[in-house]
Enzyme design. Structure first.
Site, PDB file in Angstrom:
ATOM      1  N   TYR A 117      43.524  32.474  48.568  1.00  0.00           N
ATOM      2  CA  TYR A 117      42.220  32.851  49.246  1.00  0.00           C
ATOM      3  C   TYR A 117      41.871  34.009  48.507  1.00  0.00           C
ATOM      4  O   TYR A 117      42.745  35.003  48.199  1.00  0.00           O
ATOM      5  CB  TYR A 117      42.648  33.408  50.477  1.00  0.00           C
ATOM      6  CG  TYR A 117      41.660  33.658  51.727  1.00  0.00           C
ATOM      7  CD1 TYR A 117      40.374  33.944  51.442  1.00  0.00           C
ATOM      8  CD2 TYR A 117      42.018  33.931  53.048  1.00  0.00           C
ATOM      9  CE1 TYR A 117      39.456  34.387  52.138  1.00  0.00           C
ATOM     10  CE2 TYR A 117      41.256  34.496  54.003  1.00  0.00           C
ATOM     11  CZ  TYR A 117      39.778  34.418  53.736  1.00  0.00           C
ATOM     12  OH  TYR A 117      38.824  34.852  54.351  1.00  0.00           O
ATOM     13  N   CYS A 118      40.505  34.148  48.147  1.00  0.00           N
ATOM     14  CA  CYS A 118      40.042  35.034  47.630  1.00  0.00           C
ATOM     15  C   CYS A 118      40.623  35.615  46.249  1.00  0.00           C
ATOM     16  O   CYS A 118      40.700  34.693  45.116  1.00  0.00           O
ATOM     17  CB  CYS A 118      39.894  36.317  48.371  1.00  0.00           C
ATOM     18  SG  CYS A 118      38.817  37.763  47.613  1.00  0.00           S
ATOM     19  N   VAL A 119      41.039  36.699  45.790  1.00  0.00           N
ATOM     20  CA  VAL A 119      41.555  37.138  44.668  1.00  0.00           C
ATOM     21  C   VAL A 119      42.948  36.414  44.061  1.00  0.00           C
ATOM     22  O   VAL A 119      43.289  36.227  43.354  1.00  0.00           O
ATOM     23  CB  VAL A 119      41.919  38.483  44.505  1.00  0.00           C
ATOM     24  CG1 VAL A 119      40.662  39.360  44.397  1.00  0.00           C
ATOM     25  CG2 VAL A 119      42.957  39.036  45.528  1.00  0.00           C
ATOM     26  N   PHE A 167      39.957  28.960  49.025  1.00  0.00           N
ATOM     27  CA  PHE A 167      39.155  29.632  50.050  1.00  0.00           C
ATOM     28  C   PHE A 167      38.322  31.078  49.437  1.00  0.00           C
ATOM     29  O   PHE A 167      38.818  31.936  48.991  1.00  0.00           O
ATOM     30  CB  PHE A 167      39.924  30.309  51.041  1.00  0.00           C
ATOM     31  CG  PHE A 167      40.595  29.460  51.957  1.00  0.00           C
ATOM     32  CD1 PHE A 167      40.500  28.106  51.911  1.00  0.00           C
ATOM     33  CD2 PHE A 167      41.553  29.905  52.888  1.00  0.00           C
ATOM     34  CE1 PHE A 167      41.178  27.112  52.686  1.00  0.00           C
ATOM     35  CE2 PHE A 167      42.415  28.945  53.709  1.00  0.00           C
ATOM     36  CZ  PHE A 167      42.140  27.527  53.811  1.00  0.00           C
ATOM     37  N   GLY A 172      43.173  33.439  44.980  1.00  0.00           N
ATOM     38  CA  GLY A 172      42.719  31.844  44.615  1.00  0.00           C
ATOM     39  C   GLY A 172      42.608  31.995  43.212  1.00  0.00           C
ATOM     40  O   GLY A 172      42.506  31.203  42.441  1.00  0.00           O
TER      41      GLY A 172
END
Length: 621
Positions: free
Chosen positions: A354-356, A383, A358
């Site tokens: 998710y986000c960073v 994500f 990811g």
């Protein structure tokens, strides 16, 4: 001047005279015929005394602790920002000044034309005023009920529009500097909104008269509490307790390092997917955004679909983590993957970033491919995660050399206080996440809502300083992750072009942190099969959207679009949550099942665990 019409300067000076008289009218109406009683006088005096005493007490605290106020509250810094901003604006051209003046006069005449004089000699609207500009900050009817406040907010909206247009006319700016100026312009104009000033806001004025100033006392309490904690409050923090009404999905902490804890959630089905799932949440926030409560929890929903779910809970940085860099987070992801494989005796895992986290998962996949260990991850889901930062949006405004130097100066002990990151993200949506709460909490004195998502948003996490600088410099500023071999992790060159792992990519249509166009770029770099899904809403609500809520929508495209624009042109819209689409995709990668017994049930007989979920790390400040 010619005889072609009235002198616009004369009109502009006549208009303020009318405006000043109109501005005084609400005050006159409030007090006309209703002289203050002795009790009212005493109450107002008490309010003034309370406000003064509260502020003096706070000031004395600051004298004894000069470091209590965060540096980003230093007014001299923001004055310098405003001065630099004004120097770049093309407002010295006499022709532009004249055009602006004439347009302003016409606006005032148009607004005042919506009002007449009532039988009591006071201005009143001729029906519902049809004002030329609308904005939800001024949606309350009281902004239109009197010409004074109509003129105030209409003039503000007009000037904000024109100033924004001026940015596009500034000559000699590079694209990135122009975007930075646009961002600064919007931040300053949002701060300058008349809704943010008590004497210009009719809603605040009316509330103050109704409560005889008690709203100001309560607002001062809120303001001083926030100043003491160095952070703007959005919700009632006392309404939430980890493990009781947030982060409540049952599970156990089964592994721990100085950087993270690994949570395994208890199964709710007799049979589970053989390949387990590990979720890597962003370490700039707490993991429980994916486990807010039973109705919103992605974790619980996935468990109920028969998935064995593991969650990484990152430790909030302190001085002991001053040497932590990006390599450590990649190694931590691999350690979690190997721990799960060994624990359950499986060959591979499904992974979500998710986000960073990811972004880091992409580097992890490249490293595993380079080492011949790609089969450790059967599938990867992203994500709202970026790997190519060329179109990374407004956060690019914070990564020039001057900004990086400022951030570095804020980390003398080797970590960045999470309140700075919270302030940065709030600035991206200043009206919604800053000024709305300034008005409601500080001026109107309203009680804080008990809203779990807002509580999570304010539950900040500290960041290792070296890693944070490295991330902003190498990824956001220099975009090295998409250059084969430009970055190395754990002495291994990173090349996203060798990643063949089946991938599911989710982006948010209205995401202002990881714009959909930026997230899309992962499709240009990964080599393996990839499914891209565009979800309704933004960075959080676009992800945390359980099927039971019936909210938003998502888009898929079974063709071979070469850009996000092409994806949208041929996309099929589906109502509701994209979660069921993801679980169907996950089962396509591996449909094998296994009984939910043994170590699939953490904490069972002979299974050594560390503590109950959500664990200690998520509570570390």
């Amino acid at each position: 001047m010619t005889d072609n019409g009235p002198d616009p300067f004369t009109n502009m000076f006549e208009a303020p005279a009318k405006f000043a008289r109109a501005l005084m009218a609400p005050m006159a109406e409030a007090s006309a015929g209703t002289p203050l009683s002795a009790e009212d006088m005493q109450h107002w005096t008490q309010v003034g005394t309370k406000l003064q005493a509260m502020w003096l007490e706070y000031q004395s605290e600051q004298l004894s602790d000069p470091q209590a106020l965060a540096p980003y509250l230093d007014p001299t810094r923001w004055m310098q920002v405003a001065q630099d901003w004004f120097r770049q604006m093309p407002i010295a051209d006499p022709a532009q000044q004249q055009a602006l003046l004439q347009e302003g006069v016409a606006l005032w005449q148009q607004v005042l034309g919506q009002y007449g004089m009532g039988t009591d000699g006071q201005p009143e609207a001729k029906g519902e005023p049809e004002l030329p500009r609308k904005d939800r900050r001024f949606a309350d009817p009281r902004w239109r009920a009197h010409p004074a406040f109509a003129l105030i907010h209409q003039t503000y909206l007009f000037l904000a529009e024109r100033v924004a247009e001026m940015v596009d006319r500034v000559e000699g700016l590079s694209d990135d500097k122009r975007e930075q100026l646009r961002f600064t312009t919007r931040a300053i104009t949002e701060a300058a909104s008349p809704s943010n000033f008590p004497l210009l806001n009719p809603v605040v004025m009316e509330r103050t008269l109704e409560t005889r100033g008690d709203n100001l006392v309560k607002g001062m309490e809120h303001l001083l509490a926030d100043l003491r904690r160095g952070q703007l409050s959005h919700t009632d923090a006392s309404a939430f307790t980890l493990g009781e009404n947030i982060a409540v999905t049952p599970g156990k902490v089964v592994h721990e390092t100085p950087l993270y804890q690994l949570i395994q959630y208890s199964p709710s089905t007799e049979e589970v997917m053989e390949t387990p799932l590990v979720i890597f949440p962003p370490w700039i926030n707490r993991f429980y955004i994916l486990d807010l409560n039973e109705k919103k929890s992605f974790v619980k929903w996935a468990v109920d679909q028969g998935v064995t779910v593991f969650m990484v809970s990152w430790k909030s940085a302190d001085a002991s983590m001053k040497d932590v860099v990006w390599d450590d987070y990649v190694r931590a992801q691999i350690d979690a993957i190997d721990t799960i494989r060994d624990r359950l005796g499986v060959k591979s895992v499904h992974a979500i970033g998710y986000c960073v986290a990811g972004t880091t998962l992409a580097a992890t996949l490249s490293l595993l491919h380079r080492r011949g260990e790609a089969d450790k991850v059967k599938s990867a889901t992203f994500f709202t995660a970026q790997v190519d930062f060329e179109k990374a949006g407004e956060l690019l405004n914070f990564v020039d050399d001057q900004q990086l130097g400022t951030i570095k100066a804020l980390t003398p002990e080797g970590y960045l206080d999470g309140r700075y990151m919270a302030a940065t993200f709030n600035l991206l949506r200043g009206t919604d996440l800053i000024w709305n709460y300034v008005v409601n909490n500080y001026m109107l004195g309203e009680d804080y809502p008990a809203f779990d998502l807002l509580h999570w948003n304010g539950d900040v996490t500290n960041l290792p300083a070296k890693w944070h600088q490295q991330y902003l410099r190498d990824l956001y500023r220099d975009n090295k992750l998409v250059e084969a071999g430009a970055l190395s992790v754990d002495n291994t060159p990173i090349d996203l072009g060798i990643v063949e792992t089946p991938t599911y990519v989710q982006a948010g249509k209205e995401d202002h942190i990881a714009p959909a166009e930026s997230v899309w770029r992962i499709t240009d770099h990964f080599k393996g099969p990839l499914k891209f899904v565009l979800a309704g809403s933004g960075h959080i609500a676009g992800v945390v959207n359980p099927p039971s809520s019936g909210k938003y929508q998502y888009w898929t495209n079974e063709g071979s679009p070469r850009s996000l624009a092409e994806f949208r042109e041929g996309a099929v819209e589906h109502p509701g949550s994209w979660w069921p689409d993801w679980i169907d995709w996950l089962e396509e990668q591996d449909g094998a099942k296994a009984p939910a017994k043994g170590k699939r049930k953490p904490g069972g007989k002979g299974d050594k665990i560390i503590e109950n979920a959500p664990g200690r790390y998520v509570a570390t400040r």
